[in-house]
Design an enzyme around this catalytic site. Structure first.
Site: not given
Ligand SMILES: *Cc1c(COP(=O)(O)O)cnc(C)c1O
Length: 435
Positions: A107
């Site tokens: 993220k």
């Molecule tokens: C947010 C997140 C996801 C999921 O990603 P999306 O874009 O919401 O599908 C997967 N793994 C981790 C570690 C995350 O923080």
């Protein structure tokens, strides 16, 4: 380049409006009016380019002059100033590590790009921009670190008390400066409800300039396309078809991958690997989408029962489920299977993954077994130490905690505890921003 709303009941807007507004007035999600294809010489020369060079070209292709070139280049280069290693585990099997940014989760790509873009758009404004964000764990840290010390912007994070990991909490509550944290005596849904209500509170909105940093913002999606191109560029043998497995929750990450494909990136198949929250898997199988309450799992960043990016995916495929199903497959895995996958990855490949990466591995393994002519990549979206108890419990050995995370233990938590009702938030928020 203009951006339209996926609900198609709101005017098209420019990049600045789409980014500062987040959600369109008809509550649809913004998408670029047209997804342009990359020039073929760029795709052919990917292997000779750095991650930053690739990212800048991809961003320019998506944004088509919506923002000054030099400004965009600076934003992109600052966003991807950490590596995304492409680790070879076996012939035709690669792990794409997306957790080398400041908050140790993928993220960071979205958080850093969004923060810099917003900072650019508000730089001449007299008024402070307030970012409100509800988090179940990883988003808070990435957004906080992305916006730290950005002039003219203050961030307020709402997280559920005692429902995030100790490290996640420290990431959100120890920075101080322009980042404040509200610890809500409730669950994630309460935090999200408070943020939604704040945006409907006209009296509050008339007094302060607010926007949201949650994953529906188009500026979080754009930088996630970069690493699909980068990952493909690392493959030595381009003659074998490529499959990418994406651990999915709100489906922003895989949406970016499908945009990359539409831009001409030759990734043949995508796998949406999910935990017990399987509404998308069911949708692909029978064409009926039914949102459900989320189920708690050990890959908790994917515990989403109503993935908000589905409307973007449907638009990319012009609502054709059969076209979508040609490119995307989806399978769901239990916690028990995830734990076994963590063990398997260590036993077979000496690789320590986080639980989300393990879910992605399971989807890829199944596909490759049925389609051995493919080469496959699965994404690791968080550093294993962010989910220390789960990973150590599964692999029965100690996981190294990076200094970046370890050093947080000694820092003091600063948070304001509030009740889960809206007026508790409103009072505390007004008090905090006026002090
Ligand atoms: C947010 C997140 C996801 C999921 O990603 P999306 O874009 O919401 O599908 C997967 N793994 C981790 C570690 C995350 O923080």
């Amino acid at each position: 380049m203009l951006f339209y709303s996926t609900k198609k009941n709101a005017p098209k807007v420019d990049l600045k409006t789409a980014v500062l507004r987040g959600l369109a007035p008809d509550s649809g999600l913004y998408m670029p009016e047209k997804i342009h294809t990359c020039v073929s010489s760029f795709i052919d020369s990917l292997g000779d380019l750095s991650f930053q060079e690739i990212a800048y070209e991809v961003a320019s292709t998506i944004l088509q002059g919506s923002i000054d070139k030099d400004v965009l280049q600076k934003i992109v280069y600052e966003t991807v100033d950490f590596p995304a290693p492409h680790v070879r585990l076996a012939d035709n099997l690669y792990a794409l590590e997306l957790f080398h940014g400041p908050s140790l989760a993928f993220k960071d790509f979205g958080g850093r790009f969004m923060a810099r873009l917003m900072a650019h758009f508000v730089k001449d404004s007299e008024e402070t921009l307030h970012i409100l964000v509800a988090t179940s764990g990883d988003t808070g840290g990435a957004v906080a670190m992305g916006f730290l010390d950005v002039p003219g912007i203050e961030v307020t994070i709402l997280y559920p008390s005692e429902k995030v990991s100790a490290y996640q909490e420290k990431q959100m509550t120890t920075l101080g400066r322009n980042i404040r944290a509200f610890e809500v005596k409730g669950v994630f849904d309460d935090c999200q409800a408070i943020v939604k209500q704040a945006f409907q509170d006209d009296e509050l909105r008339s007094r302060i300039n607010m926007t949201s940093a949650n994953s529906i913002n188009i500026s979080r999606l754009i930088p996630q396309t970069f690493y699909y191109f980068w990952s493909y560029a690392q493959l030595k043998d381009k003659s074998k078809p490529v499959v990418m497995s994406v651990p999915s929750g709100n489906f922003g990450n895989i949406t970016a991958g499908l945009m990359a494909k539409k831009m001409g990136l030759p990734i043949d198949k995508f796998i949406a690997s999910v935990n017990a929250n399987d509404v998308f898997t069911k949708y692909l199988n029978d064409g009926n989408f039914t949102a459900k309450d989320s189920i708690a799992t050990i890959s908790n960043a994917m515990d989403v029962g109503n993935p908000s990016n589905l409307s973007r995916i449907q638009d990319i495929y012009e609502n054709s489920l059969s076209d979508l199903s040609k490119d995307v497959l989806s399978w769901s895995y239990s916690d028990e299977e995830t734990i076994n996958a963590l063990k398997d990855l260590l036993g077979k490949y000496h690789y320590v993954s986080d639980p989300h990466g393990a879910v992605a591995y399971l989807g890829l393994e199944k596909f490759i077994k049925e389609n051995p002519s493919y080469q496959g990549i699965f994404q690791i979206t968080a550093h294993p130490s962010k989910f220390l108890d789960v990973v150590q419990g599964a692999i029965e050995r100690e996981v190294e905690v990076p200094t970046r995370l370890k050093s947080l233990v000694d820092k003091d938590k600063q948070s304001t505890i509030i009740n889960s009702d809206y007026s508790s938030f409103r009072n505390a928020f007004l008090k905090a921003i006026n002090s």
